[in-house]
Design a protein around this motif. Structure first.
Motif, PDB file in Angstrom:
ATOM      1  N   LEU A   1      60.296 -41.055  77.107  1.00  0.00           N
ATOM      2  CA  LEU A   1      59.602 -41.256  75.844  1.00  0.00           C
ATOM      3  C   LEU A   1      59.603 -39.951  75.073  1.00  0.00           C
ATOM      4  CD1 LEU A   1      57.794 -42.799  73.824  1.00  0.00           C
ATOM      5  CD2 LEU A   1      55.822 -42.158  75.252  1.00  0.00           C
ATOM      6  N   LEU A   2      60.107 -39.977  73.841  1.00  0.00           N
ATOM      7  CA  LEU A   2      60.110 -38.822  72.951  1.00  0.00           C
ATOM      8  C   LEU A   2      59.078 -39.058  71.861  1.00  0.00           C
ATOM      9  CD1 LEU A   2      63.987 -38.430  72.531  1.00  0.00           C
ATOM     10  CD2 LEU A   2      62.509 -37.369  74.256  1.00  0.00           C
ATOM     11  N   VAL A   3      58.115 -38.133  71.734  1.00  0.00           N
ATOM     12  CA  VAL A   3      57.003 -38.282  70.798  1.00  0.00           C
ATOM     13  C   VAL A   3      57.062 -37.167  69.766  1.00  0.00           C
ATOM     14  CG1 VAL A   3      54.490 -38.334  70.520  1.00  0.00           C
ATOM     15  CG2 VAL A   3      55.558 -39.358  72.556  1.00  0.00           C
ATOM     16  N   ALA A   4      57.142 -37.531  68.491  1.00  0.00           N
ATOM     17  CA  ALA A   4      57.131 -36.558  67.397  1.00  0.00           C
ATOM     18  C   ALA A   4      55.877 -36.764  66.562  1.00  0.00           C
ATOM     19  CB  ALA A   4      58.375 -36.706  66.526  1.00  0.00           C
ATOM     20  N   GLY A   5      55.107 -35.717  66.379  1.00  0.00           N
ATOM     21  CA  GLY A   5      53.894 -35.816  65.583  1.00  0.00           C
ATOM     22  C   GLY A   5      52.869 -34.799  66.042  1.00  0.00           C
ATOM     23  N   ARG A   6      51.853 -34.598  65.221  1.00  0.00           N
ATOM     24  CA  ARG A   6      50.830 -33.613  65.541  1.00  0.00           C
ATOM     25  C   ARG A   6      49.688 -34.265  66.298  1.00  0.00           C
ATOM     26  NH1 ARG A   6      48.569 -31.272  60.098  1.00  0.00           N
ATOM     27  NH2 ARG A   6      50.764 -31.339  59.534  1.00  0.00           N
ATOM     28  N   GLY A   7      48.990 -33.460  67.116  1.00  0.00           N
ATOM     29  CA  GLY A   7      47.854 -33.963  67.867  1.00  0.00           C
ATOM     30  C   GLY A   7      47.758 -33.305  69.228  1.00  0.00           C
ATOM     31  N   ASP A   8      46.762 -33.701  69.998  1.00  0.00           N
ATOM     32  CA  ASP A   8      46.491 -33.123  71.319  1.00  0.00           C
ATOM     33  C   ASP A   8      47.404 -33.758  72.355  1.00  0.00           C
ATOM     34  OD1 ASP A   8      45.456 -32.323  73.789  1.00  0.00           O
ATOM     35  OD2 ASP A   8      43.401 -32.253  73.018  1.00  0.00           O
ATOM     36  N   GLU A   9      48.455 -33.044  72.741  1.00  0.00           N
ATOM     37  CA  GLU A   9      49.453 -33.588  73.663  1.00  0.00           C
ATOM     38  C   GLU A   9      48.876 -33.796  75.068  1.00  0.00           C
ATOM     39  OE1 GLU A   9      52.700 -30.852  73.403  1.00  0.00           O
ATOM     40  OE2 GLU A   9      52.974 -31.165  71.233  1.00  0.00           O
ATOM     41  N   LYS A  10      48.042 -32.863  75.525  1.00  0.00           N
ATOM     42  CA  LYS A  10      47.458 -32.997  76.869  1.00  0.00           C
ATOM     43  C   LYS A  10      46.544 -34.209  76.950  1.00  0.00           C
ATOM     44  CE  LYS A  10      47.684 -28.093  78.106  1.00  0.00           C
ATOM     45  NZ  LYS A  10      46.899 -26.887  78.509  1.00  0.00           N
ATOM     46  N   GLU A  11      45.777 -34.429  75.910  1.00  0.00           N
ATOM     47  CA  GLU A  11      44.892 -35.586  75.886  1.00  0.00           C
ATOM     48  C   GLU A  11      45.695 -36.886  75.876  1.00  0.00           C
ATOM     49  OE1 GLU A  11      41.483 -37.900  75.794  1.00  0.00           O
ATOM     50  OE2 GLU A  11      41.707 -35.745  76.198  1.00  0.00           O
ATOM     51  N   ALA A  12      46.835 -36.880  75.212  1.00  0.00           N
ATOM     52  CA  ALA A  12      47.643 -38.099  75.099  1.00  0.00           C
ATOM     53  C   ALA A  12      48.141 -38.593  76.446  1.00  0.00           C
ATOM     54  CB  ALA A  12      48.820 -37.852  74.165  1.00  0.00           C
ATOM     55  N   VAL A  13      48.418 -37.678  77.378  1.00  0.00           N
ATOM     56  CA  VAL A  13      48.968 -38.068  78.686  1.00  0.00           C
ATOM     57  C   VAL A  13      47.943 -37.965  79.803  1.00  0.00           C
ATOM     58  CG1 VAL A  13      51.316 -37.446  78.027  1.00  0.00           C
ATOM     59  CG2 VAL A  13      49.862 -35.731  79.139  1.00  0.00           C
ATOM     60  N   ALA A  14      46.687 -37.694  79.454  1.00  0.00           N
ATOM     61  CA  ALA A  14      45.671 -37.426  80.474  1.00  0.00           C
ATOM     62  C   ALA A  14      45.497 -38.579  81.454  1.00  0.00           C
ATOM     63  CB  ALA A  14      44.340 -37.099  79.800  1.00  0.00           C
ATOM     64  N   GLY A  15      45.674 -39.794  81.000  1.00  0.00           N
ATOM     65  CA  GLY A  15      45.453 -40.942  81.872  1.00  0.00           C
ATOM     66  C   GLY A  15      46.667 -41.390  82.665  1.00  0.00           C
ATOM     67  N   LEU A  16      47.775 -40.677  82.553  1.00  0.00           N
ATOM     68  CA  LEU A  16      49.013 -41.084  83.218  1.00  0.00           C
ATOM     69  C   LEU A  16      49.188 -40.389  84.555  1.00  0.00           C
ATOM     70  CD1 LEU A  16      51.540 -40.957  80.232  1.00  0.00           C
ATOM     71  CD2 LEU A  16      50.426 -42.979  81.190  1.00  0.00           C
TER      72      LEU A  16
ATOM     73  N   ARG B   1      51.156 -38.253  87.406  1.00  0.00           N
ATOM     74  CA  ARG B   1      51.979 -37.075  87.192  1.00  0.00           C
ATOM     75  C   ARG B   1      53.443 -37.425  86.986  1.00  0.00           C
ATOM     76  NH1 ARG B   1      51.203 -32.366  85.313  1.00  0.00           N
ATOM     77  NH2 ARG B   1      49.286 -32.254  86.560  1.00  0.00           N
ATOM     78  N   HIS B   2      53.980 -38.346  87.778  1.00  0.00           N
ATOM     79  CA  HIS B   2      55.414 -38.648  87.657  1.00  0.00           C
ATOM     80  C   HIS B   2      55.743 -39.333  86.335  1.00  0.00           C
ATOM     81  CE1 HIS B   2      54.070 -42.676  88.934  1.00  0.00           C
ATOM     82  NE2 HIS B   2      55.243 -43.134  88.508  1.00  0.00           N
ATOM     83  N   VAL B   3      54.746 -40.002  85.755  1.00  0.00           N
ATOM     84  CA  VAL B   3      54.951 -40.637  84.451  1.00  0.00           C
ATOM     85  C   VAL B   3      54.876 -39.588  83.337  1.00  0.00           C
ATOM     86  CG1 VAL B   3      54.099 -42.365  82.824  1.00  0.00           C
ATOM     87  CG2 VAL B   3      54.086 -42.853  85.279  1.00  0.00           C
ATOM     88  N   ARG B   4      53.942 -38.643  83.466  1.00  0.00           N
ATOM     89  CA  ARG B   4      53.828 -37.576  82.465  1.00  0.00           C
ATOM     90  C   ARG B   4      55.151 -36.818  82.312  1.00  0.00           C
ATOM     91  NH1 ARG B   4      48.120 -34.504  83.906  1.00  0.00           N
ATOM     92  NH2 ARG B   4      46.928 -36.384  84.435  1.00  0.00           N
TER      93      ARG B   4
END
Length: 386
Positions: A221-236, A238-241
């Motif tokens: 997954l490639l994500v382009a945009g502004r925001g808190d990247e760590k928060e976006a993947v916090a619930g995933l 480790r292997h998914v992150r």
């Protein structure tokens, strides 16, 4: 033709309305028209030569998002001066009901005014409550444009009157001619949007990602945009992150290259969309599109003929659809072909001609008809105000 365009939102914060105003202005300039854009911006902000700054913006909640607008007392003088010095044949105000420069311009303007309504919101109590205040300004509008049937419906339900539907435009060739980047290819899913704005739907896509990877372990997954990247993947897990790559804010050129590169573009937006310009950009670049089944998205995608739809906010359905498309190159190729054909009606060559036809109609009416008779003429032409 001398054309003045008013952008309600801060020029230095990317957004669909700003991009639409920019692209419309540059299209009209290429055709030889004189164009000036008035927009919220600090005086020291680097701006294109056709943009006039109207002062800084403040953040206000609007339509499920946060809009940076300008309705300051200091801006009143700038608006009046811009209108007077511009001596425009037509003024084009975007989102005139937003508490920003559009309202100030309506109050200050004389002569033909065209307004474009971008918002789709069937439950806007604020818009209905504000109508008595807005009415004197809105009555000065000669012609109304809505960017989609759903924006038109919002206008009719809350403010009365009607509008001609002219969609947002895209420079199709700019996206179609972009060069793919090898590192963004090979089982890649693209997402472009503000990471920390829930209605853009990234949390839905993140919930779907484990299911996608279970079926297609090589996907990214490639994500382009502004925001808190760590928060976006916090619930995933480790292997998914590790299968998520954040690109940050990207230039227009890199956005086009990203859309040209990915195997699938996903638009998981959850609401508040009146059009879906990113879908048109993705189709222009040849990216197969998978989008939530918002009414506006379904319309842009031809009811699902030019892209696939999944039930809004259903992460499991999104995972199944995305995994299925990644596993089916023939289906993706079919969507590319359908999308590339479908997107032609959104090219600026078509959209710009329709907007100019509205300008010419109201300008001709203003010249040929006395002010007291103008409303009747515009009504017969289909551009009646209330």
């Amino acid at each position: 033709m001398r054309i003045g365009i008013v952008c309600p939102y801060s020029w230095d914060v990317p957004g669909g309305v700003q991009f639409h105003v920019r692209d419309l202005a540059e299209h009209l300039l290429r055709l030889g028209h004189h164009v000036s854009v008035l927009a919220p911006a600090e005086d020291e902000t680097p701006l294109p030569p056709y943009v006039v700054p109207a002062g800084g913006a403040v953040s206000v909640p609007y339509n499920g998002s946060v809009a940076r607008v300008n309705l300051g007392v200091m801006s009143v003088g700038r608006v009046r001066r811009w209108v007077k010095e511009g001596d425009f044949d037509v003024l084009h105000i975007h989102e005139p009901v937003v508490p920003s420069l559009g309202l100030l311009t309506c109050w200050a303007a004389r002569g033909p005014i065209v307004a474009t309504f971008h918002t789709s919101n069937s439950r806007s109590r604020a818009m209905s409550a504000a109508y008595p205040i807005l009415q004197p300004a809105l009555e000065k509008i000669s012609a109304r444009i809505a960017v989609s049937e759903y924006a038109r419906r919002t206008l009719v339900e809350h403010l009365g009157g009607d509008a001609v539907v002219i969609p947002n435009g895209v420079d199709v060739r700019f996206f179609a001619d972009a060069e793919p980047r090898a590192e963004w290819q090979d089982q890649t899913i693209g997402f472009i949007g503000r990471i920390d704005e829930p209605r853009k739907g990234l949390p839905v896509l993140m919930r779907a990602l484990p299911g996608i990877l279970a079926a297609r372990p090589g996907a990214r997954l490639l994500v382009a945009g502004r925001g808190d990247e760590k928060e976006a993947v916090a619930g995933l897990p480790r292997h998914v992150r590790d299968r998520v790559e954040f690109l940050g804010m990207v230039s227009d050129e890199d956005k086009a290259r990203l859309l040209r590169s990915v195997d699938l573009y996903v638009a998981p937006n959850t609401g508040g969309e009146s059009f879906g310009i990113i879908l048109v950009e993705a189709m222009s670049a040849g990216a197969p599109v998978l989008a939530s089944d918002l009414d506006a998205f379904a319309q842009v995608l031809g009811g699902g003929t030019a892209g696939e739809l999944f039930p809004n906010e259903d992460a499991d359905a999104l995972a199944r659809a995305a995994a299925g498309l990644l596993a089916d190159p023939r289906r993706r190729a079919d969507l590319r072909e359908r999308g590339s054909e479908h997107v032609r009606k959104f090219d600026w060559a078509t959209v710009g001609a329709d907007v100019l036809a509205v300008y010419e109609t109201v300008a001709a009416g203003a010249e040929a008809v006395a002010p007291d008779d103008r409303a009747g003429l515009l009504g017969r032409l289909g551009f009646a105000r209330d």
